[in-house]
Design a protein around this motif. Structure first.
Motif, PDB file in Angstrom:
ATOM      1  N   VAL A 133      11.899   8.282   0.909  1.00 42.24           N
ATOM      2  CA  VAL A 133      10.846   8.492  -0.083  1.00 42.24           C
ATOM      3  C   VAL A 133       9.580   7.831   0.443  1.00 42.24           C
ATOM      4  O   VAL A 133       9.634   6.947   1.299  1.00 42.24           O
ATOM      5  CB  VAL A 133      11.204   7.878  -1.458  1.00 42.24           C
ATOM      6  CG1 VAL A 133      12.376   8.602  -2.075  1.00 42.24           C
ATOM      7  CG2 VAL A 133      11.468   6.380  -1.339  1.00 42.24           C
ATOM      8  N   THR A 134       8.436   8.280  -0.071  1.00 43.31           N
ATOM      9  CA  THR A 134       7.159   7.648   0.255  1.00 43.31           C
ATOM     10  C   THR A 134       6.555   7.095  -1.020  1.00 43.31           C
ATOM     11  O   THR A 134       6.465   7.795  -2.035  1.00 43.31           O
ATOM     12  CB  THR A 134       6.184   8.646   0.911  1.00 43.31           C
ATOM     13  OG1 THR A 134       6.737   9.080   2.152  1.00 43.31           O
ATOM     14  CG2 THR A 134       4.833   7.991   1.165  1.00 43.31           C
ATOM     15  N   VAL A 135       6.157   5.838  -0.960  1.00 43.20           N
ATOM     16  CA  VAL A 135       5.558   5.154  -2.105  1.00 43.20           C
ATOM     17  C   VAL A 135       4.070   4.973  -1.844  1.00 43.20           C
ATOM     18  O   VAL A 135       3.676   4.412  -0.817  1.00 43.20           O
ATOM     19  CB  VAL A 135       6.206   3.775  -2.329  1.00 43.20           C
ATOM     20  CG1 VAL A 135       5.530   3.048  -3.492  1.00 43.20           C
ATOM     21  CG2 VAL A 135       7.705   3.915  -2.579  1.00 43.20           C
ATOM     22  N   ASP A 136       3.246   5.470  -2.753  1.00 46.93           N
ATOM     23  CA  ASP A 136       1.794   5.314  -2.669  1.00 46.93           C
ATOM     24  C   ASP A 136       1.348   4.550  -3.905  1.00 46.93           C
ATOM     25  O   ASP A 136       1.209   5.121  -4.986  1.00 46.93           O
ATOM     26  CB  ASP A 136       1.118   6.691  -2.603  1.00 46.93           C
ATOM     27  CG  ASP A 136      -0.389   6.605  -2.392  1.00 46.93           C
ATOM     28  OD1 ASP A 136      -0.975   5.546  -2.704  1.00 46.93           O
ATOM     29  OD2 ASP A 136      -0.986   7.590  -1.933  1.00 46.93           O
ATOM     30  N   LEU A 137       1.142   3.244  -3.738  1.00 49.02           N
ATOM     31  CA  LEU A 137       0.787   2.415  -4.883  1.00 49.02           C
ATOM     32  C   LEU A 137      -0.605   2.749  -5.417  1.00 49.02           C
ATOM     33  O   LEU A 137      -0.805   2.813  -6.630  1.00 49.02           O
ATOM     34  CB  LEU A 137       0.858   0.932  -4.506  1.00 49.02           C
ATOM     35  CG  LEU A 137       0.391  -0.061  -5.581  1.00 49.02           C
ATOM     36  CD1 LEU A 137       1.171   0.113  -6.872  1.00 49.02           C
ATOM     37  CD2 LEU A 137       0.521  -1.490  -5.066  1.00 49.02           C
ATOM     38  N   ALA A 138      -1.563   2.976  -4.537  1.00 43.24           N
ATOM     39  CA  ALA A 138      -2.934   3.259  -4.972  1.00 43.24           C
ATOM     40  C   ALA A 138      -2.977   4.472  -5.893  1.00 43.24           C
ATOM     41  O   ALA A 138      -3.691   4.487  -6.901  1.00 43.24           O
ATOM     42  CB  ALA A 138      -3.842   3.464  -3.764  1.00 43.24           C
ATOM     43  N   GLU A 139      -2.215   5.506  -5.553  1.00 40.23           N
ATOM     44  CA  GLU A 139      -2.176   6.733  -6.353  1.00 40.23           C
ATOM     45  C   GLU A 139      -1.061   6.715  -7.397  1.00 40.23           C
ATOM     46  O   GLU A 139      -0.952   7.645  -8.197  1.00 40.23           O
ATOM     47  CB  GLU A 139      -1.996   7.943  -5.435  1.00 40.23           C
ATOM     48  CG  GLU A 139      -3.144   8.186  -4.466  1.00 40.23           C
ATOM     49  CD  GLU A 139      -4.435   8.529  -5.175  1.00 40.23           C
ATOM     50  OE1 GLU A 139      -4.366   9.187  -6.242  1.00 40.23           O
ATOM     51  OE2 GLU A 139      -5.506   8.123  -4.694  1.00 40.23           O
ATOM     52  N   THR A 194       0.850  -1.190   0.000  1.00 41.44           N
ATOM     53  CA  THR A 194       0.000   0.000   0.000  1.00 41.44           C
ATOM     54  C   THR A 194       0.890   1.246   0.000  1.00 41.44           C
ATOM     55  O   THR A 194       1.617   1.489  -0.949  1.00 41.44           O
ATOM     56  CB  THR A 194      -0.951  -0.010   1.209  1.00 41.44           C
ATOM     57  OG1 THR A 194      -0.184  -0.217   2.417  1.00 41.44           O
ATOM     58  CG2 THR A 194      -1.974  -1.141   1.096  1.00 41.44           C
ATOM     59  N   THR A 195       0.830   2.022   1.067  1.00 41.08           N
ATOM     60  CA  THR A 195       1.672   3.219   1.192  1.00 41.08           C
ATOM     61  C   THR A 195       2.727   2.975   2.260  1.00 41.08           C
ATOM     62  O   THR A 195       2.397   2.491   3.345  1.00 41.08           O
ATOM     63  CB  THR A 195       0.822   4.443   1.568  1.00 41.08           C
ATOM     64  OG1 THR A 195      -0.172   4.653   0.561  1.00 41.08           O
ATOM     65  CG2 THR A 195       1.689   5.688   1.689  1.00 41.08           C
ATOM     66  N   LYS A 231       2.141   7.163  -6.925  1.00 39.12           N
ATOM     67  CA  LYS A 231       2.957   8.350  -6.692  1.00 39.12           C
ATOM     68  C   LYS A 231       4.164   8.029  -5.823  1.00 39.12           C
ATOM     69  O   LYS A 231       4.080   7.252  -4.883  1.00 39.12           O
ATOM     70  CB  LYS A 231       2.134   9.452  -6.014  1.00 39.12           C
ATOM     71  CG  LYS A 231       1.125  10.125  -6.924  1.00 39.12           C
ATOM     72  CD  LYS A 231       0.419  11.264  -6.209  1.00 39.12           C
ATOM     73  CE  LYS A 231      -0.588  11.961  -7.130  1.00 39.12           C
ATOM     74  NZ  LYS A 231      -1.280  13.070  -6.437  1.00 39.12           N
ATOM     75  N   LEU A 232       5.284   8.639  -6.186  1.00 43.40           N
ATOM     76  CA  LEU A 232       6.504   8.564  -5.398  1.00 43.40           C
ATOM     77  C   LEU A 232       6.827   9.970  -4.907  1.00 43.40           C
ATOM     78  O   LEU A 232       6.979  10.885  -5.718  1.00 43.40           O
ATOM     79  CB  LEU A 232       7.660   8.024  -6.248  1.00 43.40           C
ATOM     80  CG  LEU A 232       9.030   7.978  -5.571  1.00 43.40           C
ATOM     81  CD1 LEU A 232       9.061   6.883  -4.507  1.00 43.40           C
ATOM     82  CD2 LEU A 232      10.136   7.741  -6.609  1.00 43.40           C
ATOM     83  N   THR A 292       6.607  15.237  -6.034  1.00 45.24           N
ATOM     84  CA  THR A 292       6.036  13.935  -6.342  1.00 45.24           C
ATOM     85  C   THR A 292       6.138  13.633  -7.834  1.00 45.24           C
ATOM     86  O   THR A 292       6.072  14.546  -8.660  1.00 45.24           O
ATOM     87  CB  THR A 292       4.552  13.842  -5.927  1.00 45.24           C
ATOM     88  OG1 THR A 292       3.791  14.817  -6.647  1.00 45.24           O
ATOM     89  CG2 THR A 292       4.393  14.070  -4.430  1.00 45.24           C
ATOM     90  N   VAL A 293       6.320  12.361  -8.130  1.00 47.04           N
ATOM     91  CA  VAL A 293       6.307  11.906  -9.517  1.00 47.04           C
ATOM     92  C   VAL A 293       5.369  10.711  -9.587  1.00 47.04           C
ATOM     93  O   VAL A 293       5.235   9.949  -8.630  1.00 47.04           O
ATOM     94  CB  VAL A 293       7.710  11.506 -10.024  1.00 47.04           C
ATOM     95  CG1 VAL A 293       8.626  12.707 -10.089  1.00 47.04           C
ATOM     96  CG2 VAL A 293       8.324  10.417  -9.159  1.00 47.04           C
ATOM     97  N   THR A 294       4.704  10.571 -10.705  1.00 44.76           N
ATOM     98  CA  THR A 294       3.831   9.416 -10.905  1.00 44.76           C
ATOM     99  C   THR A 294       4.599   8.331 -11.642  1.00 44.76           C
ATOM    100  O   THR A 294       5.536   8.614 -12.396  1.00 44.76           O
ATOM    101  CB  THR A 294       2.573   9.792 -11.705  1.00 44.76           C
ATOM    102  OG1 THR A 294       2.966  10.319 -12.975  1.00 44.76           O
ATOM    103  CG2 THR A 294       1.745  10.829 -10.955  1.00 44.76           C
ATOM    104  N   PHE A 295       4.204   7.096 -11.407  1.00 44.95           N
ATOM    105  CA  PHE A 295       4.878   5.989 -12.080  1.00 44.95           C
ATOM    106  C   PHE A 295       3.842   5.045 -12.678  1.00 44.95           C
ATOM    107  O   PHE A 295       2.743   4.885 -12.148  1.00 44.95           O
ATOM    108  CB  PHE A 295       5.811   5.240 -11.124  1.00 44.95           C
ATOM    109  CG  PHE A 295       5.152   4.691  -9.884  1.00 44.95           C
ATOM    110  CD1 PHE A 295       4.548   3.432  -9.873  1.00 44.95           C
ATOM    111  CD2 PHE A 295       5.135   5.439  -8.704  1.00 44.95           C
ATOM    112  CE1 PHE A 295       3.958   2.926  -8.728  1.00 44.95           C
ATOM    113  CE2 PHE A 295       4.535   4.937  -7.544  1.00 44.95           C
ATOM    114  CZ  PHE A 295       3.949   3.681  -7.560  1.00 44.95           C
ATOM    115  N   PRO A 296       4.172   4.411 -13.797  1.00 46.23           N
ATOM    116  CA  PRO A 296       3.220   3.502 -14.458  1.00 46.23           C
ATOM    117  C   PRO A 296       3.247   2.120 -13.810  1.00 46.23           C
ATOM    118  O   PRO A 296       4.258   1.697 -13.251  1.00 46.23           O
ATOM    119  CB  PRO A 296       3.754   3.436 -15.891  1.00 46.23           C
ATOM    120  CG  PRO A 296       5.237   3.610 -15.729  1.00 46.23           C
ATOM    121  CD  PRO A 296       5.423   4.573 -14.576  1.00 46.23           C
TER     122      PRO A 296
END
Length: 204
Positions: free
Chosen positions: A141-147, A5-6, A149-150, A157-161
């Motif tokens: 760093v914080t990883v938010d899989l649902a969104e 998750t996050t 976003k890194l 913040t950057v988005t990842f595919p």
């Protein structure tokens, strides 16, 4: 499988491009079908000397490497031969994610099936992460899989595919088979609505 998750974590930097699967987990360790112990063999030929003693200058033998759940790697991570043991070893060590500018397709697929998150970031963000660690090895760093976003150490913040099916499996902590089994009720309901057909040629 563990749900992803996050989470917030320190980073283990490994600024080497084209790290292949034989460097991640050497071929001599592929005889086992168990994941247990593979974390100790991760990057074995870089991590230990000829006598099997930890090399003090290798990142996984330093405090920042031992405390990290995210590996910050160079470009084209996981290239080379296909081996599921590579994500197994990374997960067994304690990594939840690997950050790079690109991943080999087979490695990325194997990682997704085992809930190891492969995060692709733009070159400028990648460079900024290495720079942040040079200033502060404890940067996080914080990883938010649902969104998808890194969040970088500076708050940007950057988005990842990520493949949507792989994302749902990771969020729910299931593999492909587990996902299918969770659809059992829907499958039964669908089948119940379909008339039973008989192949008359075979029946004859």
């Amino acid at each position: 499988m563990e749900r992803v998750t996050t989470f917030t974590s320190r980073l283990a930097p490994l600024a080497i491009d084209n790290i292949d699967t034989d460097q991640i987990i050497p071929a001599r360790f592929l005889k086992t079908t168990s994941k247990i112990g593979l974390g100790d063999q991760l990057f074995c030929d870089w991590r230990y000397d000829a006598e099997g003693q930890p090399k003090a200058d290798f990142i996984l033998n330093k405090l920042e490497g031992k405390a990290a759940q995210v590996l910050l790697a160079g470009d084209n991570f996981g290239c080379g031969s296909s081996r599921e043991h590579a994500p197994w070893a990374l997960l067994q060590y304690g990594f939840k994610a690997v950050i790079s500018t690109s991943f080999a397709d087979i490695f990325k697929g194997n990682s997704a099936k085992n809930s190891l998150l492969t995060i692709i970031v733009p070159a400028d963000a990648h460079k900024a992460l290495f720079a942040a660690l040079a200033d502060d090895p404890a940067a996080q760093v914080t990883v938010d899989l649902a969104e998808q976003k890194l969040t970088l150490p500076d708050g940007e913040t950057v988005t990842f595919p990520i493949d949507e099916f792989a994302k749902q499996c990771m969020l729910n902590g299931v593999d492909e088979l587990g996902y299918i089994l969770k659809q059992d009720e829907a499958i039964r309901a669908y089948e119940a609505k379909r008339p039973l057909t008989v192949n008359t040629e075979l029946a004859a």
